[in-house]
Scaffold this motif. Structure first.
Motif, PDB file in Angstrom:
ATOM      1  N   ALA A 197     -12.641 -16.940   5.455  1.00  0.00           N
ATOM      2  CA  ALA A 197     -11.864 -15.708   5.373  1.00  0.00           C
ATOM      3  C   ALA A 197     -12.509 -14.648   6.245  1.00  0.00           C
ATOM      4  O   ALA A 197     -13.723 -14.653   6.441  1.00  0.00           O
ATOM      5  CB  ALA A 197     -11.793 -15.214   3.929  1.00  0.00           C
ATOM      6  N   GLY A 198     -11.688 -13.768   6.781  1.00  0.00           N
ATOM      7  CA  GLY A 198     -12.191 -12.636   7.539  1.00  0.00           C
ATOM      8  C   GLY A 198     -11.547 -12.516   8.906  1.00  0.00           C
ATOM      9  O   GLY A 198     -10.867 -13.426   9.381  1.00  0.00           O
ATOM     10  N   LYS A 199     -11.774 -11.369   9.533  1.00  0.00           N
ATOM     11  CA  LYS A 199     -11.183 -11.092  10.847  1.00  0.00           C
ATOM     12  C   LYS A 199     -11.585 -12.129  11.892  1.00  0.00           C
ATOM     13  O   LYS A 199     -10.812 -12.462  12.768  1.00  0.00           O
ATOM     14  CB  LYS A 199     -11.593  -9.704  11.341  1.00  0.00           C
ATOM     15  CG  LYS A 199     -10.947  -8.577  10.587  1.00  0.00           C
ATOM     16  CD  LYS A 199     -11.375  -7.262  11.180  1.00  0.00           C
ATOM     17  CE  LYS A 199     -12.343  -6.620  10.234  1.00  0.00           C
ATOM     18  NZ  LYS A 199     -12.774  -5.299  10.642  1.00  0.00           N
ATOM     19  N   ALA A 200     -12.798 -12.632  11.817  1.00  0.00           N
ATOM     20  CA  ALA A 200     -13.287 -13.608  12.793  1.00  0.00           C
ATOM     21  C   ALA A 200     -13.045 -15.040  12.338  1.00  0.00           C
ATOM     22  O   ALA A 200     -13.508 -15.981  12.975  1.00  0.00           O
ATOM     23  CB  ALA A 200     -14.777 -13.386  13.040  1.00  0.00           C
ATOM     24  N   GLY A 201     -12.304 -15.223  11.263  1.00  0.00           N
ATOM     25  CA  GLY A 201     -12.079 -16.548  10.699  1.00  0.00           C
ATOM     26  C   GLY A 201     -11.419 -17.534  11.636  1.00  0.00           C
ATOM     27  O   GLY A 201     -11.773 -18.714  11.650  1.00  0.00           O
ATOM     28  N   ALA A 202     -10.459 -17.088  12.443  1.00  0.00           N
ATOM     29  CA  ALA A 202      -9.733 -18.014  13.316  1.00  0.00           C
ATOM     30  C   ALA A 202     -10.642 -18.635  14.386  1.00  0.00           C
ATOM     31  O   ALA A 202     -10.703 -19.863  14.494  1.00  0.00           O
ATOM     32  CB  ALA A 202      -8.530 -17.325  13.945  1.00  0.00           C
ATOM     33  N   PRO A 203     -11.357 -17.838  15.186  1.00  0.00           N
ATOM     34  CA  PRO A 203     -12.221 -18.485  16.179  1.00  0.00           C
ATOM     35  C   PRO A 203     -13.370 -19.275  15.550  1.00  0.00           C
ATOM     36  O   PRO A 203     -13.798 -20.306  16.089  1.00  0.00           O
ATOM     37  CB  PRO A 203     -12.735 -17.327  17.037  1.00  0.00           C
ATOM     38  CG  PRO A 203     -12.526 -16.096  16.239  1.00  0.00           C
ATOM     39  CD  PRO A 203     -11.360 -16.383  15.343  1.00  0.00           C
ATOM     40  N   MET A 204     -13.843 -18.824  14.389  1.00  0.00           N
ATOM     41  CA  MET A 204     -14.909 -19.568  13.722  1.00  0.00           C
ATOM     42  C   MET A 204     -14.385 -20.907  13.211  1.00  0.00           C
ATOM     43  O   MET A 204     -15.060 -21.934  13.341  1.00  0.00           O
ATOM     44  CB  MET A 204     -15.502 -18.731  12.582  1.00  0.00           C
ATOM     45  CG  MET A 204     -16.227 -17.500  13.089  1.00  0.00           C
ATOM     46  SD  MET A 204     -16.824 -16.429  11.775  1.00  0.00           S
ATOM     47  CE  MET A 204     -18.421 -17.180  11.488  1.00  0.00           C
TER      48      MET A 204
END
Length: 108
Positions: free
Chosen positions: A57-64
């Protein structure tokens, strides 16, 4: 006014952005050697696990999540990652079987 051609600012800015790139951070911390997953200084035998599920979860979740998928590949059985609205990947997709869901905080 753009920086002068001999300015040190562009390479410093580029290095700073690279250092905080979420996918790069995952790749620095997580890698695989055959059937062994290495997370920083710990090793895990992937064959010892029946299922591998990715949750995030979180704003950086997609690239992570994309970086995790690149490292673990078909070892991932399922995954669910919640990201802030408009913080998905440029392609809109993450490697299957991971699923991205956009969400936000409720208004108080």
């Amino acid at each position: 006014m753009p920086p002068r051609p001999d300015s040190p600012i562009p390479p410093i800015l580029a290095a700073a952005l690279a250092a905080v790139d979420p996918a790069a951070a995952v790749r620095r911390a997580l890698h695989r050697q055959g059937e062994t997953l290495i997370v920083r200084d710990r090793s895990y035998d992937l064959a010892a696990f029946r299922r591998l599920i990715v949750i995030g979860a979180g704003k950086a979740g997609a690239p992570m999540a994309q970086a995790v998928a690149e490292v673990l590949g078909d070892h991932i059985d399922d995954g669910f990652v919640v990201v802030k609205y408009e913080h998905t990947l440029a392609s809109g997709q993450v490697a299957a079987p991971l699923r991205l869901v956009e969400a936000g905080h409720p208004t108080p």
